[in-house]
Design an enzyme around this catalytic site. Sequence first.
Site, PDB file in Angstrom:
ATOM      1  N   TYR A 195     -14.076   1.341  10.740  1.00  0.00           N
ATOM      2  CA  TYR A 195     -12.636   1.633  10.772  1.00  0.00           C
ATOM      3  C   TYR A 195     -12.224   2.142  12.149  1.00  0.00           C
ATOM      4  CZ  TYR A 195      -8.220   3.857   9.297  1.00  0.00           C
ATOM      5  OH  TYR A 195      -6.905   4.249   9.166  1.00  0.00           O
ATOM      6  N   LEU A 244       0.248  -3.090   9.131  1.00  0.00           N
ATOM      7  CA  LEU A 244      -0.393  -1.950   8.465  1.00  0.00           C
ATOM      8  C   LEU A 244      -1.631  -2.356   7.677  1.00  0.00           C
ATOM      9  CD1 LEU A 244       2.517  -0.780   9.025  1.00  0.00           C
ATOM     10  CD2 LEU A 244       2.341   0.406   6.873  1.00  0.00           C
ATOM     11  N   LYS A 252       3.461 -13.593  19.183  1.00  0.00           N
ATOM     12  CA  LYS A 252       3.629 -14.373  20.422  1.00  0.00           C
ATOM     13  C   LYS A 252       4.400 -15.662  20.116  1.00  0.00           C
ATOM     14  CE  LYS A 252       0.999 -17.296  23.427  1.00  0.00           C
ATOM     15  NZ  LYS A 252      -0.270 -17.994  23.552  1.00  0.00           N
ATOM     16  N   ASP A 312       0.280  -8.938   1.541  1.00  0.00           N
ATOM     17  CA  ASP A 312      -0.782  -8.033   1.106  1.00  0.00           C
ATOM     18  C   ASP A 312      -1.823  -8.809   0.312  1.00  0.00           C
ATOM     19  OD1 ASP A 312      -2.141  -5.692  -0.198  1.00  0.00           O
ATOM     20  OD2 ASP A 312      -0.499  -4.628   0.768  1.00  0.00           O
ATOM     21  N   GLY A 343      -0.938 -13.208  17.428  1.00  0.00           N
ATOM     22  CA  GLY A 343      -0.676 -14.634  17.680  1.00  0.00           C
ATOM     23  C   GLY A 343       0.682 -15.028  17.100  1.00  0.00           C
ATOM     24  N   ALA A 398      -0.220  -0.039  13.133  1.00  0.00           N
ATOM     25  CA  ALA A 398      -0.501   1.272  12.513  1.00  0.00           C
ATOM     26  C   ALA A 398      -1.920   1.646  12.904  1.00  0.00           C
ATOM     27  CB  ALA A 398      -0.358   1.170  10.998  1.00  0.00           C
ATOM     28  N   THR A 435      -6.285  -2.635  -1.658  1.00  0.00           N
ATOM     29  CA  THR A 435      -6.001  -1.259  -2.104  1.00  0.00           C
ATOM     30  C   THR A 435      -4.538  -1.097  -2.504  1.00  0.00           C
ATOM     31  OG1 THR A 435      -5.696  -0.680   0.210  1.00  0.00           O
ATOM     32  CG2 THR A 435      -7.810  -0.104  -0.768  1.00  0.00           C
ATOM     33  N   GLY A 436      -3.716  -2.089  -2.209  1.00  0.00           N
ATOM     34  CA  GLY A 436      -2.286  -2.002  -2.547  1.00  0.00           C
ATOM     35  C   GLY A 436      -2.039  -2.492  -3.965  1.00  0.00           C
ATOM     36  N   GLY A 490       0.835  -1.207   0.000  1.00  0.00           N
ATOM     37  CA  GLY A 490       0.000   0.000   0.000  1.00  0.00           C
ATOM     38  C   GLY A 490       0.864   1.250   0.000  1.00  0.00           C
TER      39      GLY A 490
HETATM   40  N1  LIG Z   1      -2.431   7.179   5.095  1.00  0.00           N
HETATM   41  C1  LIG Z   1      -2.893   7.782   6.166  1.00  0.00           C
HETATM   42  O1  LIG Z   1      -3.111   9.004   6.176  1.00  0.00           O
HETATM   43  C2  LIG Z   1      -3.139   6.980   7.423  1.00  0.00           C
HETATM   44  C3  LIG Z   1      -3.615   7.653   8.553  1.00  0.00           C
HETATM   45  C4  LIG Z   1      -3.867   6.920   9.692  1.00  0.00           C
HETATM   46  C5  LIG Z   1      -3.598   5.566   9.732  1.00  0.00           C
HETATM   47  N2  LIG Z   1      -3.130   4.935   8.644  1.00  0.00           N
HETATM   48  C6  LIG Z   1      -2.925   3.477   8.728  1.00  0.00           C
HETATM   49  O2  LIG Z   1      -1.741   3.113   8.073  1.00  0.00           O
HETATM   50  C7  LIG Z   1      -1.918   1.850   7.412  1.00  0.00           C
HETATM   51  C8  LIG Z   1      -1.553   1.984   5.950  1.00  0.00           C
HETATM   52  O3  LIG Z   1      -2.382   2.964   5.347  1.00  0.00           O
HETATM   53  P1  LIG Z   1      -2.204   3.412   3.829  1.00  0.00           P
HETATM   54  O4  LIG Z   1      -2.560   4.830   3.733  1.00  0.00           O
HETATM   55  O5  LIG Z   1      -0.896   2.950   3.321  1.00  0.00           O
HETATM   56  O6  LIG Z   1      -3.382   2.600   3.147  1.00  0.00           O
HETATM   57  P2  LIG Z   1      -3.359   1.668   1.865  1.00  0.00           P
HETATM   58  O7  LIG Z   1      -4.778   1.335   1.558  1.00  0.00           O
HETATM   59  O8  LIG Z   1      -2.552   2.287   0.796  1.00  0.00           O
HETATM   60  O9  LIG Z   1      -2.590   0.396   2.395  1.00  0.00           O
HETATM   61  C9  LIG Z   1      -3.201  -0.631   3.094  1.00  0.00           C
HETATM   62  C10 LIG Z   1      -2.668  -1.941   2.554  1.00  0.00           C
HETATM   63  O10 LIG Z   1      -3.253  -3.029   3.287  1.00  0.00           O
HETATM   64  C11 LIG Z   1      -3.666  -4.024   2.363  1.00  0.00           C
HETATM   65  N3  LIG Z   1      -4.754  -4.785   2.968  1.00  0.00           N
HETATM   66  C12 LIG Z   1      -5.990  -4.357   3.284  1.00  0.00           C
HETATM   67  N4  LIG Z   1      -6.699  -5.364   3.841  1.00  0.00           N
HETATM   68  C13 LIG Z   1      -5.866  -6.438   3.895  1.00  0.00           C
HETATM   69  C14 LIG Z   1      -6.016  -7.770   4.356  1.00  0.00           C
HETATM   70  N5  LIG Z   1      -7.174  -8.211   4.876  1.00  0.00           N
HETATM   71  N6  LIG Z   1      -4.962  -8.608   4.246  1.00  0.00           N
HETATM   72  C15 LIG Z   1      -3.791  -8.197   3.700  1.00  0.00           C
HETATM   73  N7  LIG Z   1      -3.600  -6.941   3.253  1.00  0.00           N
HETATM   74  C16 LIG Z   1      -4.631  -6.073   3.343  1.00  0.00           C
HETATM   75  C17 LIG Z   1      -4.101  -3.243   1.135  1.00  0.00           C
HETATM   76  O11 LIG Z   1      -4.140  -4.014  -0.027  1.00  0.00           O
HETATM   77  C18 LIG Z   1      -3.042  -2.157   1.085  1.00  0.00           C
HETATM   78  O12 LIG Z   1      -1.906  -2.587   0.390  1.00  0.00           O
HETATM   79  C19 LIG Z   1      -3.367   1.454   7.630  1.00  0.00           C
HETATM   80  O13 LIG Z   1      -3.448   0.538   8.683  1.00  0.00           O
HETATM   81  C20 LIG Z   1      -4.044   2.728   8.015  1.00  0.00           C
HETATM   82  O14 LIG Z   1      -5.142   2.494   8.871  1.00  0.00           O
HETATM   83  C21 LIG Z   1      -2.907   5.610   7.469  1.00  0.00           C
END
Ligand SMILES: NC(=O)c1ccc[n+]([C@@H]2O[C@H](COP(=O)([O-])OP(=O)(O)OC[C@H]3O[C@@H](n4cnc5c(N)ncnc54)[C@H](O)[C@@H]3O)[C@@H](O)[C@H]2O)c1
Length: 421
Positions: free
Chosen positions: A225, A153, A185, A113, A182, A194, A117-118, A92
């Site tokens: 969320y 993340l 651990k 991943d 898990g 994150a 969304t990645g 992502g």
């Molecule tokens: N970008 C921001 O402004 C922001 C702000 C607060 C928190 N975060 C946190 O940071 C992390 C990354 O955010 P980002 O902006 O890069 O978002 P993003 O959507 O670009 O990245 C998230 C990644 O997680 C993968 N993913 C989603 N569900 C999954 C699953 N069930 N199994 C495996 N992979 C899965 C997606 O394919 C994607 O590659 C997230 O946890 C988000 O909550 C981001």
Amino acid sequence: MKRVFWLIAGLNRRMMKILFALALIAYVACEYLGMSVNLSIERGEIKIEQIIDEVSLTHSSYPLNVFSQKYPPVKFLSEKDRKRILITGGAGFVGSHLTDKLMMDGHEVTVVDNFFTGRKRNVEHWIGHENFELINHDVVEPLYIEVDQIYHLASPASPPNYMYNPIKTIKTNTIGTLNMLGLAKRVGARLLLASTSEVYGDPEVHPQNEEYWGHVNPIGPRACYDEGKRVAETMCYAYMKQEGVEVRVARIFNTFGSRMHMNDGRVVSNFILQALQGEPLTVSKQSGTSTRGEPNVFVYLFSSDLVNGLVSLMNSNISSPVNLGNPEEHTILEFARLIKSLVVSRSQIQFLPEAQDDPQRRRPDIRKAKMMLGWEPVVPLEEGLNKTIQYFNRELEHQANNQYIPKPKAARMKKGRPRHN
Ligand SMILES: NC(=O)c1ccc[n+]([C@@H]2O[C@H](COP(=O)([O-])OP(=O)(O)OC[C@H]3O[C@@H](n4cnc5c(N)ncnc54)[C@H](O)[C@@H]3O)[C@@H](O)[C@H]2O)c1
């Protein structure tokens, strides 16, 4: 001494001029090299992006030829210092920048991943490298792998993406986090979650420090969320207290940069895309005006600053939550005008109705990160925005060449029997 005197006396004027010119060239070269070394150290984060950009541009066409692949430079780390690191959601936006940093620091990185969304393209420049592994896996399913550190993340992060399938968002943040805890651990790994500023909801306290418990609507459209992340934090501390797992929790505030989703519906991407395409910059009514009597302000952190914060937190001894964000506030209108001027766009600003449960004001109190990690944002807003604009420009060119850029689908509203998630 006598010899030196005779040597100097023996030199004619022409030779003296040549020697003087050579000395001058050597002096200028030393000064320049010294400066560029300093600059690259000061702006190290931006430098990583430049190197990756150069490498990515050399093989931006699929399919990849792994045999002729050139990789960005990677530090050598001894067995003792080299860590096996798992990054869930590593393909992502944030995860791929974190992958770049940890790979270039010389660690072994496994990206997991499910590509919701990645994109593979975000990490394609590492495919085939001996320190890198990419696994297509959903964290809702258990994972067995040997690692020393886990950056967890995986989760959609922007409202259209996490609202698209709220049940899946909850499962990813609850079952997915349980699975990763898990794993931590079982193998004795340290886990960094994150988390997000969304755990503060629509805050009544300003700025928000880590002691604030938040003001979240548990049944609103963002709850899948916000509450998902809140329970993920709860799980981390349950595993820490009951099982002795080492946890780190980063509460991340709005972050932007290259590789963010073009169509993720958030302010930065919306404005840049609209400005580049000559469309009106859309501002929600509440955020443009200030009907609550206070200006609606937001803060934006550049991706390299966030990545540095995540790595310092992971390697620190702070187990309680830490805010990572940029405390510099901007109103949405200020932001729209800034982006318009950087893109040199003639787009108008257009007001739309307010979205439900949109937080009105967010600003991190980062005293804890400053004091305990020595961390604070260093990349100026305009510099970060210019990099992001360049990236969006390149993406639009890809789109023009018929390359696929995923768009978020509208949230699902199902009638009848729900589909298994
Ligand atoms: N970008 C921001 O402004 C922001 C702000 C607060 C928190 N975060 C946190 O940071 C992390 C990354 O955010 P980002 O902006 O890069 O978002 P993003 O959507 O670009 O990245 C998230 C990644 O997680 C993968 N993913 C989603 N569900 C999954 C699953 N069930 N199994 C495996 N992979 C899965 C997606 O394919 C994607 O590659 C997230 O946890 C988000 O909550 C981001």
